[in-house]
Design a protein around this motif. Structure first.
Motif, PDB file in Angstrom:
ATOM      1  N   THR A  22       0.853  -1.183   0.000  1.00 40.49           N
ATOM      2  CA  THR A  22       0.000   0.000   0.000  1.00 40.49           C
ATOM      3  C   THR A  22       0.889   1.233   0.000  1.00 40.49           C
ATOM      4  N   GLN A  23       0.385   2.299  -0.626  1.00 41.17           N
ATOM      5  CA  GLN A  23       1.183   3.510  -0.780  1.00 41.17           C
ATOM      6  C   GLN A  23       0.244   4.665  -1.105  1.00 41.17           C
ATOM      7  N   ASP A  24       0.582   5.859  -0.667  1.00 43.53           N
ATOM      8  CA  ASP A  24      -0.189   7.048  -1.024  1.00 43.53           C
ATOM      9  C   ASP A  24       0.258   7.544  -2.395  1.00 43.53           C
ATOM     10  N   VAL A  25      -0.706   7.738  -3.294  1.00 38.50           N
ATOM     11  CA  VAL A  25      -0.405   8.221  -4.641  1.00 38.50           C
ATOM     12  C   VAL A  25      -1.494   9.194  -5.083  1.00 38.50           C
ATOM     13  N   ALA A  26      -1.187   9.953  -6.120  1.00 44.83           N
ATOM     14  CA  ALA A  26      -2.182  10.777  -6.802  1.00 44.83           C
ATOM     15  C   ALA A  26      -2.652  10.027  -8.038  1.00 44.83           C
ATOM     16  N   VAL A  27      -3.961  10.007  -8.247  1.00 44.45           N
ATOM     17  CA  VAL A  27      -4.554   9.303  -9.380  1.00 44.45           C
ATOM     18  C   VAL A  27      -5.298  10.298 -10.243  1.00 44.45           C
ATOM     19  N   THR A  83       3.981   6.339  -8.377  1.00 43.22           N
ATOM     20  CA  THR A  83       4.183   4.931  -8.681  1.00 43.22           C
ATOM     21  C   THR A  83       5.257   4.812  -9.752  1.00 43.22           C
ATOM     22  N   PRO A  84       6.057   3.785  -9.706  1.00 50.45           N
ATOM     23  CA  PRO A  84       6.163   2.813  -8.613  1.00 50.45           C
ATOM     24  C   PRO A  84       6.941   3.348  -7.419  1.00 50.45           C
ATOM     25  N   PHE A  85       7.496   4.577  -7.568  1.00 48.37           N
ATOM     26  CA  PHE A  85       8.242   5.208  -6.473  1.00 48.37           C
ATOM     27  C   PHE A  85       7.502   6.452  -6.016  1.00 48.37           C
ATOM     28  N   ALA A  86       7.379   6.653  -4.715  1.00 45.44           N
ATOM     29  CA  ALA A  86       6.819   7.899  -4.193  1.00 45.44           C
ATOM     30  C   ALA A  86       7.812   9.021  -4.425  1.00 45.44           C
ATOM     31  N   GLY A  87       7.288  10.217  -4.732  1.00 45.72           N
ATOM     32  CA  GLY A  87       8.129  11.394  -4.932  1.00 45.72           C
ATOM     33  C   GLY A  87       7.806  12.476  -3.927  1.00 45.72           C
ATOM     34  N   ASP A  88       8.505  13.596  -4.041  1.00 42.26           N
ATOM     35  CA  ASP A  88       8.299  14.711  -3.118  1.00 42.26           C
ATOM     36  C   ASP A  88       7.112  15.585  -3.496  1.00 42.26           C
ATOM     37  N   SER A  89       6.639  15.457  -4.753  1.00 43.71           N
ATOM     38  CA  SER A  89       5.610  16.377  -5.237  1.00 43.71           C
ATOM     39  C   SER A  89       4.578  15.654  -6.095  1.00 43.71           C
ATOM     40  N   ASP A  90       4.126  14.493  -5.644  1.00 40.48           N
ATOM     41  CA  ASP A  90       3.224  13.687  -6.463  1.00 40.48           C
ATOM     42  C   ASP A  90       1.877  14.363  -6.700  1.00 40.48           C
ATOM     43  N   ALA A  91       1.265  14.894  -5.644  1.00 40.45           N
ATOM     44  CA  ALA A  91      -0.032  15.560  -5.800  1.00 40.45           C
ATOM     45  C   ALA A  91       0.113  16.823  -6.640  1.00 40.45           C
ATOM     46  N   HIS A 127      -7.506  12.637  -7.477  1.00 36.74           N
ATOM     47  CA  HIS A 127      -7.648  12.324  -6.063  1.00 36.74           C
ATOM     48  C   HIS A 127      -6.302  11.842  -5.531  1.00 36.74           C
ATOM     49  N   TYR A 128      -6.125  11.961  -4.219  1.00 39.37           N
ATOM     50  CA  TYR A 128      -4.892  11.526  -3.567  1.00 39.37           C
ATOM     51  C   TYR A 128      -5.249  10.670  -2.365  1.00 39.37           C
ATOM     52  N   GLY A 129      -4.573   9.528  -2.235  1.00 40.43           N
ATOM     53  CA  GLY A 129      -4.819   8.677  -1.086  1.00 40.43           C
ATOM     54  C   GLY A 129      -4.132   7.342  -1.234  1.00 40.43           C
ATOM     55  N   GLN A 130      -4.480   6.440  -0.347  1.00 43.15           N
ATOM     56  CA  GLN A 130      -3.821   5.141  -0.303  1.00 43.15           C
ATOM     57  C   GLN A 130      -4.388   4.200  -1.361  1.00 43.15           C
ATOM     58  N   VAL A 131      -3.490   3.473  -2.012  1.00 45.89           N
ATOM     59  CA  VAL A 131      -3.870   2.459  -2.995  1.00 45.89           C
ATOM     60  C   VAL A 131      -3.098   1.180  -2.694  1.00 45.89           C
ATOM     61  N   VAL A 132      -3.535   0.102  -3.304  1.00 48.10           N
ATOM     62  CA  VAL A 132      -2.770  -1.137  -3.337  1.00 48.10           C
ATOM     63  C   VAL A 132      -2.113  -1.200  -4.706  1.00 48.10           C
ATOM     64  N   LEU A 133      -0.809  -1.488  -4.730  1.00 44.35           N
ATOM     65  CA  LEU A 133      -0.131  -1.568  -6.013  1.00 44.35           C
ATOM     66  C   LEU A 133       0.884  -2.693  -6.008  1.00 44.35           C
ATOM     67  N   GLY A 134       1.184  -3.168  -7.219  1.00 45.21           N
ATOM     68  CA  GLY A 134       2.138  -4.252  -7.380  1.00 45.21           C
ATOM     69  C   GLY A 134       1.742  -5.153  -8.527  1.00 45.21           C
ATOM     70  N   ASP A 135       2.461  -6.218  -8.693  1.00 40.01           N
ATOM     71  CA  ASP A 135       2.243  -7.156  -9.787  1.00 40.01           C
ATOM     72  C   ASP A 135       1.092  -8.099  -9.442  1.00 40.01           C
ATOM     73  N   ILE A 136       0.020  -8.040 -10.234  1.00 40.11           N
ATOM     74  CA  ILE A 136      -1.115  -8.934 -10.008  1.00 40.11           C
ATOM     75  C   ILE A 136      -1.174 -10.031 -11.075  1.00 40.11           C
ATOM     76  N   GLY A 137      -0.165 -10.061 -11.953  1.00 40.43           N
ATOM     77  CA  GLY A 137      -0.146 -11.066 -13.013  1.00 40.43           C
ATOM     78  C   GLY A 137       0.249 -12.438 -12.493  1.00 40.43           C
ATOM     79  N   LEU A 173      -6.327  15.895  -2.350  1.00 44.09           N
ATOM     80  CA  LEU A 173      -5.200  16.190  -3.228  1.00 44.09           C
ATOM     81  C   LEU A 173      -4.717  17.620  -3.039  1.00 44.09           C
ATOM     82  N   VAL A 174      -5.654  18.556  -2.921  1.00 44.76           N
ATOM     83  CA  VAL A 174      -5.258  19.956  -2.722  1.00 44.76           C
ATOM     84  C   VAL A 174      -4.484  20.110  -1.415  1.00 44.76           C
ATOM     85  N   ARG A 175      -4.978  19.492  -0.346  1.00 46.59           N
ATOM     86  CA  ARG A 175      -4.272  19.579   0.938  1.00 46.59           C
ATOM     87  C   ARG A 175      -2.863  19.022   0.829  1.00 46.59           C
ATOM     88  N   GLN A 176      -2.719  17.871   0.162  1.00 45.47           N
ATOM     89  CA  GLN A 176      -1.401  17.273   0.005  1.00 45.47           C
ATOM     90  C   GLN A 176      -0.492  18.154  -0.840  1.00 45.47           C
TER      91      GLN A 176
END
Length: 199
Positions: A22-27, A83-91, A127-137, A173-176
C-alpha cells in the motif's frame, strides 16, 4: 507505460514493480466528453486519428510530469503520480499535469479548427490517497494500482459534467499539494471550492 526517468530508476531495480504494497499516490482520470456521440456515424479512420491525437498529447503531459501512464481506457486514460516510487511532489505534479492537459488540448483544438474539425472537450478528475499496487499477473507482469482512491478519482472526473468544468480535484489532493516542495499560489489560483459531494 513509465516516463523515461522512472524507466532509468527501474533499469537498476525492478523490485518495486513486483512487490505488492500500500502507498499514497495521486490518481488522474481523463476522458473525452461526448465521444460516443462524436464517433457515431464517422468513418473509423477519423475516429482513431482523433483518439491518437488526444492520447499523444495527454501521454506527453504525464511523462513531462515524471510519472506513470497506467492504462488507456478507450477515449480516456488513467495516470498515477507516486508509482512505482513515491516522490516529493506527487499531488502537485498531478495537478500541474491536469492543467497541462487542458492547455495542450486547447492548442490541438486550434489546429482542428483550422482543418474544420470539431473541438475535443476533455475532463479530468484527481484524487490523492492510499492504494494497493504491485504485480497482479500470474504468467506475465501486470503492474496494477487499485482501491477506493482509484474509484474516487474516476467519479470525480464524471463530476465535471455536473459542475460544467474541465477539472475536479479532491480536497485530499489539494491539501497534500499544499504541503509539497515547490508549490505556489498559482497552482491553486483557478480552483473554486465546492460543497462536499457524495461519490
Amino acid at each position: 507505460y513509465f516516463s523515461p526517468n522512472v524507466v532509468d530508476e527501474l533499469s537498476g531495480n525492478d523490485e518495486p514493480l513486483t512487490r505488492v504494497r500500500t502507498q499514497d499516490v495521486a490518481v488522474l482520470f481523463a476522458d473525452i466528453v461526448g465521444f460516443t456521440a462524436y464517433a457515431d456515424g464517422r468513418v473509423p479512420k477519423e475516429v482513431i486519428d482523433t483518439l491518437r491525437q488526444f492520447h499523444e498529447r495527454l501521454e506527453r503531459e504525464v511523462f513531462q510530469h515524471g510519472r506513470t501512464l497506467d492504462k488507456y481506457l478507450g477515449d480516456g486514460l488513467m495516470a498515477t503520480f507516486g508509482t512505482p516510487f513515491a516522490g516529493d511532489s506527487d499531488a502537485l505534479n498531478a495537478l500541474r499535469c491536469a492543467r497541462g492537459m487542458i492547455t495542450s488540448i486547447a492548442e490541438l483544438n486550434r489546429k482542428r479548427s483550422d482543418r474544420n474539425e470539431p473541438p475535443i472537450q476533455v475532463s479530468v478528475g484527481l484524487h490523492y490517497g492510499q492504494v494497493v499496487l504491485g504485480d497482479i499477473g500470474l504468467n506475465r507482469l501486470e503492474f496494477a494500482v487499485i482501491g477506493t482512491t482509484v474509484n474516487a478519482a474516476s467519479r470525480l472526473e464524471a463530476l465535471t459534467r455536473e459542475f460544467g468544468c474541465a477539472i475536479v480535484v479532491s480536497d485530499a489532493l489539494v491539501r497534500q499539494a499544499r504541503t509539497e516542495t515547490g508549490h505556489s499560489s498559482g497552482d491553486f489560483a483557478l480552483l473554486v471550492e465546492q460543497p462536499a459531494q457524495s461519490i
